[in-house]
Scaffold this motif. Structure first.
Motif, PDB file in Angstrom:
ATOM      1  N   SER A  36       3.779  10.354  -6.781  1.00 43.77           N
ATOM      2  CA  SER A  36       4.942  10.731  -7.597  1.00 43.77           C
ATOM      3  C   SER A  36       4.666  10.655  -9.092  1.00 43.77           C
ATOM      4  O   SER A  36       5.612  10.698  -9.884  1.00 43.77           O
ATOM      5  N   THR A  37       3.432  10.557  -9.496  1.00 39.47           N
ATOM      6  CA  THR A  37       3.096  10.398 -10.911  1.00 39.47           C
ATOM      7  C   THR A  37       3.685  11.519 -11.765  1.00 39.47           C
ATOM      8  O   THR A  37       4.265  11.259 -12.824  1.00 39.47           O
ATOM      9  N   LYS A  38       3.574  12.771 -11.299  1.00 40.88           N
ATOM     10  CA  LYS A  38       4.084  13.895 -12.095  1.00 40.88           C
ATOM     11  C   LYS A  38       5.600  13.835 -12.239  1.00 40.88           C
ATOM     12  O   LYS A  38       6.139  14.089 -13.320  1.00 40.88           O
ATOM     13  N   MET A  39       6.298  13.491 -11.154  1.00 45.34           N
ATOM     14  CA  MET A  39       7.761  13.400 -11.229  1.00 45.34           C
ATOM     15  C   MET A  39       8.189  12.268 -12.161  1.00 45.34           C
ATOM     16  O   MET A  39       9.141  12.420 -12.937  1.00 45.34           O
ATOM     17  N   ILE A  40       7.492  11.145 -12.083  1.00 49.20           N
ATOM     18  CA  ILE A  40       7.823  10.003 -12.944  1.00 49.20           C
ATOM     19  C   ILE A  40       7.578  10.373 -14.402  1.00 49.20           C
ATOM     20  O   ILE A  40       8.396  10.073 -15.282  1.00 49.20           O
ATOM     21  N   LYS A  41       6.459  11.044 -14.666  1.00 52.85           N
ATOM     22  CA  LYS A  41       6.154  11.449 -16.042  1.00 52.85           C
ATOM     23  C   LYS A  41       7.203  12.444 -16.558  1.00 52.85           C
ATOM     24  O   LYS A  41       7.623  12.378 -17.718  1.00 52.85           O
ATOM     25  N   HIS A  42       7.660  13.346 -15.712  1.00 52.63           N
ATOM     26  CA  HIS A  42       8.700  14.308 -16.100  1.00 52.63           C
ATOM     27  C   HIS A  42       9.995  13.577 -16.442  1.00 52.63           C
ATOM     28  O   HIS A  42      10.642  13.892 -17.455  1.00 52.63           O
ATOM     29  N   ALA A  43      10.383  12.617 -15.613  1.00 55.70           N
ATOM     30  CA  ALA A  43      11.609  11.848 -15.882  1.00 55.70           C
ATOM     31  C   ALA A  43      11.472  11.075 -17.196  1.00 55.70           C
ATOM     32  O   ALA A  43      12.426  10.989 -17.977  1.00 55.70           O
TER      33      ALA A  43
ATOM     34  N   LEU B  87       0.182   8.513 -17.093  1.00 50.87           N
ATOM     35  CA  LEU B  87       0.432   7.388 -16.200  1.00 50.87           C
ATOM     36  C   LEU B  87      -0.737   7.238 -15.237  1.00 50.87           C
ATOM     37  O   LEU B  87      -1.186   8.216 -14.644  1.00 50.87           O
ATOM     38  N   THR B  88      -1.198   6.026 -15.098  1.00 50.93           N
ATOM     39  CA  THR B  88      -2.254   5.718 -14.146  1.00 50.93           C
ATOM     40  C   THR B  88      -1.856   4.465 -13.391  1.00 50.93           C
ATOM     41  O   THR B  88      -1.524   3.453 -14.003  1.00 50.93           O
ATOM     42  N   PHE B  89      -1.870   4.527 -12.079  1.00 49.83           N
ATOM     43  CA  PHE B  89      -1.515   3.379 -11.257  1.00 49.83           C
ATOM     44  C   PHE B  89      -2.778   2.797 -10.649  1.00 49.83           C
ATOM     45  O   PHE B  89      -3.637   3.522 -10.144  1.00 49.83           O
ATOM     46  N   VAL B  90      -2.890   1.482 -10.710  1.00 53.92           N
ATOM     47  CA  VAL B  90      -4.071   0.785 -10.220  1.00 53.92           C
ATOM     48  C   VAL B  90      -3.623  -0.377  -9.352  1.00 53.92           C
ATOM     49  O   VAL B  90      -2.734  -1.135  -9.736  1.00 53.92           O
ATOM     50  N   GLN B  91      -4.238  -0.516  -8.176  1.00 52.51           N
ATOM     51  CA  GLN B  91      -3.939  -1.671  -7.333  1.00 52.51           C
ATOM     52  C   GLN B  91      -4.633  -2.891  -7.911  1.00 52.51           C
ATOM     53  O   GLN B  91      -5.792  -2.829  -8.304  1.00 52.51           O
ATOM     54  N   VAL B  92      -3.910  -3.985  -7.955  1.00 55.77           N
ATOM     55  CA  VAL B  92      -4.443  -5.203  -8.550  1.00 55.77           C
ATOM     56  C   VAL B  92      -4.330  -6.341  -7.549  1.00 55.77           C
ATOM     57  O   VAL B  92      -3.324  -6.483  -6.865  1.00 55.77           O
TER      58      VAL B  92
ATOM     59  N   ARG C 244       0.830  -1.209   0.000  1.00 56.26           N
ATOM     60  CA  ARG C 244       0.000   0.000   0.000  1.00 56.26           C
ATOM     61  C   ARG C 244       0.861   1.254   0.000  1.00 56.26           C
ATOM     62  O   ARG C 244       0.544   2.240  -0.660  1.00 56.26           O
ATOM     63  N   ARG C 245       1.958   1.231   0.755  1.00 54.31           N
ATOM     64  CA  ARG C 245       2.865   2.377   0.770  1.00 54.31           C
ATOM     65  C   ARG C 245       3.486   2.592  -0.608  1.00 54.31           C
ATOM     66  O   ARG C 245       3.612   3.729  -1.074  1.00 54.31           O
ATOM     67  N   ALA C 246       3.898   1.499  -1.252  1.00 55.97           N
ATOM     68  CA  ALA C 246       4.498   1.608  -2.586  1.00 55.97           C
ATOM     69  C   ALA C 246       3.480   2.172  -3.576  1.00 55.97           C
ATOM     70  O   ALA C 246       3.805   3.053  -4.379  1.00 55.97           O
ATOM     71  N   PHE C 247       2.257   1.680  -3.512  1.00 56.12           N
ATOM     72  CA  PHE C 247       1.207   2.187  -4.399  1.00 56.12           C
ATOM     73  C   PHE C 247       0.967   3.671  -4.141  1.00 56.12           C
ATOM     74  O   PHE C 247       0.874   4.478  -5.066  1.00 56.12           O
ATOM     75  N   SER C 248       0.878   4.039  -2.879  1.00 53.22           N
ATOM     76  CA  SER C 248       0.647   5.433  -2.518  1.00 53.22           C
ATOM     77  C   SER C 248       1.781   6.313  -3.036  1.00 53.22           C
ATOM     78  O   SER C 248       1.541   7.403  -3.567  1.00 53.22           O
ATOM     79  N   TRP C 249       3.019   5.855  -2.901  1.00 50.72           N
ATOM     80  CA  TRP C 249       4.163   6.623  -3.399  1.00 50.72           C
ATOM     81  C   TRP C 249       4.070   6.797  -4.915  1.00 50.72           C
ATOM     82  O   TRP C 249       4.322   7.882  -5.432  1.00 50.72           O
ATOM     83  N   CYS C 250       3.690   5.733  -5.629  1.00 54.21           N
ATOM     84  CA  CYS C 250       3.568   5.820  -7.089  1.00 54.21           C
ATOM     85  C   CYS C 250       2.520   6.851  -7.488  1.00 54.21           C
ATOM     86  O   CYS C 250       2.745   7.661  -8.401  1.00 54.21           O
TER      87      CYS C 250
END
Length: 137
Positions: free
Chosen positions: A28-35, A49-54, A19-25
């Motif tokens: 941080s979506t904008k930073m990841i997209k910038h990189a 980018l869209t992150f979904v828990q599975v 859950r922490r990893a998902f929350s961080w993703c």
């Protein structure tokens, strides 16, 4: 997730880490997209980018069912409601079986005919209320 984490921790610790990893993703979506945009500068656009828990366990179960069906597995009998026979699922009833709790509209119309609304003349009370309102203004 079944079992403990890779480091020997409990499964609840592993779930909290996920859950922490998902929350961080998500945060941080904008930073990841910038990189990504910096690395993919040759492209006109960078995808959103869209992150979904599975639930991986449920996905594995579905994959196993697909594999079973593709290998020729068939259920012996499929009932009308998806069970092994034609019985209703637990807690369900057909309309004809349970009409006692419902109020029929025809019964209401008959009761309305019996009810007579009497309108008492409250003109004097209304005048008194209007006079009091005028005093307050």
């Amino acid at each position: 997730v079944k079992g403990g984490g890779e480091d020997g921790g409990s499964s609840s610790d592993h779930i909290v880490d996920q859950r922490r990893a998902f929350s961080w993703c998500v945060k941080s979506t904008k930073m990841i997209k910038h990189a990504m945009a910096q690395r993919l500068s040759h492209m006109k656009m960078v995808p959103d980018l869209t992150f979904v828990q599975v639930d991986v366990g449920a996905a594995v179960d579905v994959m196993n069912l697909i594999e079973k069906v593709s290998s020729g597995y068939k259920r012996k009998n499929i009932g009308t409601f998806g069970g092994d026979d034609d019985s209703l699922p637990y807690g369900m009833v057909l309309d004809d079986e349970d009409d006692e709790g419902w109020i029929d509209e025809d019964d209401l119309e008959e009761e309305d005919d019996d009810f007579v609304f009497e309108d008492y003349d409250d003109d004097e009370e209304e005048e008194e209320m209007l006079e009091k309102d005028k005093k307050w203004k």
